[in-house]
Design a protein around this motif. Structure first.
Motif: not given
Length: 479
Positions: A239-248, A276-281
């Motif tokens: 998910l970290k590699g695709q973090l920039g493409q994920i929208k709220r 996205p950051t919260w979902n990653l964490n």
């Protein structure tokens, strides 16, 4: 298995020549349901043991000394006060019954010891010359009628006692029937104690096994819950590699799983209300639950499983009778001489036994008076003190709502007067009331109290009474 009628008759026939005209020198109560008497005749001393335990009721001579409690129970104290030094005049067995009564001569007064070795109703009674029960080892609501029946039946028996031994015969007499009974009942009690110990150990092990099993189940559930997150570290890295493409607002995201050589697509759920950051964490947080459980919960589970296996092994060994002695922690040595001295604190009171067998406590000092009155005594005890003069607080230990016999009250009042400043005059007034009516005013000096609902009695220091009280506890040191 109480003593049989046949064995009772045999052991009495064997012991009578050594008991008749013998004097009771010592009385002990080694167990709650047993009494032993040391009986002395010229040339021989016999220790007679009487047990009223429902399963091992018997009477026989003892060859081994039994341990005794530091403080004798009330029944033993009463017997010491009333029949110590008594001479045995007759020993009578009630025909066809496991009941024996001893006729005693105490200061030219006849008393009786009635020994009923009758299973569940086994008991020992002290009876006066009117055949009235004075005291009994165990409570017995029907004792009066039973005692009268025993005497009415026993009187029909021929009371001609066998010839007593001469001193030379007494010194050489042995008691084979008693020795056989002593060994038989000793083995029986040992087996009973062994079985009881085994049952107690099995019960304790069952309880410990249930507790250990619950702990294993709880830790297993915790580990299984954490096991769901074992792949979440990998998901977080993807998910970290695709973090920039994920929208709220996205509820999921589809990624290529680069950790799999076949490069399959992987759909990961997301919380659409979070960024996205919260979902990653959140993925990494759940993965830390898994790693934490592996690091902390798994060793605890393995330890709990080992404890359960050890308890199961001990339980199986206990079932087979292969019991291991309990392990007691070694006592810690005192850290200093002062610490060892504090462990041997003297009691704050002197103890006496009244004419009626009641315990009387007398404070040793003003500080000890406070301890005896407000820490040792109970609300229903009787409290006494010499009126209008410094002196000891005196306590008569009573059962709830128990009345004080007149002689016991005189004994306690005599002690209250003797341990006060009226000691030299030898007479004076003593107040008494229930301990519940005694209060300690705030800030009062040691030994100072306020008393309500008190009564008074006038006493003289009777030297004979005082001597009897001092002799009531031989091991006690009085001043």
């Amino acid at each position: 298995m109480a003593i049989s009628l046949e064995h009772l008759s045999q052991v009495l026939s064997e012991l009578k020549p050594a008991l008749i005209k013998g004097k009771i020198q010592k009385i002990s109560q080694p167990l709650p349901e047993s009494i032993s008497f040391e009986i002395r005749r010229p040339g021989q001393t016999v220790t007679l043991y009487i047990s009223t335990h429902p399963q091992t009721a018997r009477i026989h001579a003892l060859t081994q000394r039994l341990p005794n409690p530091t403080t004798p129970p009330q029944f033993c104290q009463y017997l010491r006060s009333h029949i110590l030094g008594a001479q045995i005049e007759h020993v009578v067995q009630v025909p066809d019954d496991r009941v024996v009564w001893f006729e005693l001569s105490v200061k030219h007064v006849t008393q009786y010891l009635v020994i009923a070795l009758t299973g569940r109703s086994a008991n020992l009674f002290l009876v006066n010359h009117k055949h009235e029960v004075v005291r009994s080892l165990k409570p017995d609501s029907q004792s009066a009628q039973r005692i009268q029946n025993y005497f009415n039946t026993g009187q029909k028996q021929n009371r001609e006692d066998p010839d007593t031994d001469s001193p030379s015969e007494a010194s050489s007499r042995s008691f084979p029937i008693s020795a056989m009974l002593e060994q038989t009942f000793h083995d029986l009690e040992q087996n009973q104690a062994q079985r009881q110990l085994q049952e107690q150990q099995l019960a304790a092990l069952r309880k410990a096994m249930k507790k250990a099993q619950r702990r294993v189940n709880s830790l297993t559930q915790d580990l299984e819950k954490a096991q769901r997150y074992c792949e979440y570290g990998r998901y977080g890295e993807l998910l970290k590699g695709q973090l920039g493409q994920i929208k709220r607002g996205q509820s999921h995201v589809t990624l290529i799983d680069y950790y799999d050589e076949h490069l399959p697509e992987l759909t990961l759920p997301l919380d659409p209300t979070k960024d996205p950051t919260w979902n990653l964490n959140d993925y990494f947080r759940k993965y830390r639950k898994f790693t934490g459980a592996q690091r902390k919960v798994l060793p605890r589970l393995e330890q709990a499983q080992a404890e359960l296996a050890k308890l199961t092994e001990d339980f199986q060994a206990a079932e087979r009778g292969e019991m291991k002695p309990p392990e007691f922690p070694k006592p810690k040595p005192p850290t200093s001489p002062r610490a060892s001295k504090t462990q041997k604190t003297a009691l704050p009171y002197r103890r006496y036994i009244s004419e009626d067998g009641f315990s009387i406590l007398v404070g040793k000092s003003a500080k000890d008076n406070d301890a005896v009155t407000f820490k040792v005594s109970k609300q229903d005890d009787m409290w006494l003190h010499a009126r209008g003069t410094p002196g000891s607080h005196v306590i008569i230990e009573l059962e709830k709502k128990k009345q004080v016999p007149p002689e016991t009250l005189k004994d306690a009042a005599t002690l209250a007067l003797f341990y006060s400043d009226l000691r030299k005059s030898g007479k004076g007034e003593v107040i008494y009331t229930l301990r519940n009516n005694v209060r300690k005013p705030k800030g009062a000096k040691p030994g100072s109290v306020t008393v309500t609902q008190e009564k008074t009695t006038w006493v003289y220091v009777d030297e004979a009474r005082l001597k009897r009280l001092k002799d009531s506890v031989p091991s006690m040191i009085t001043d």
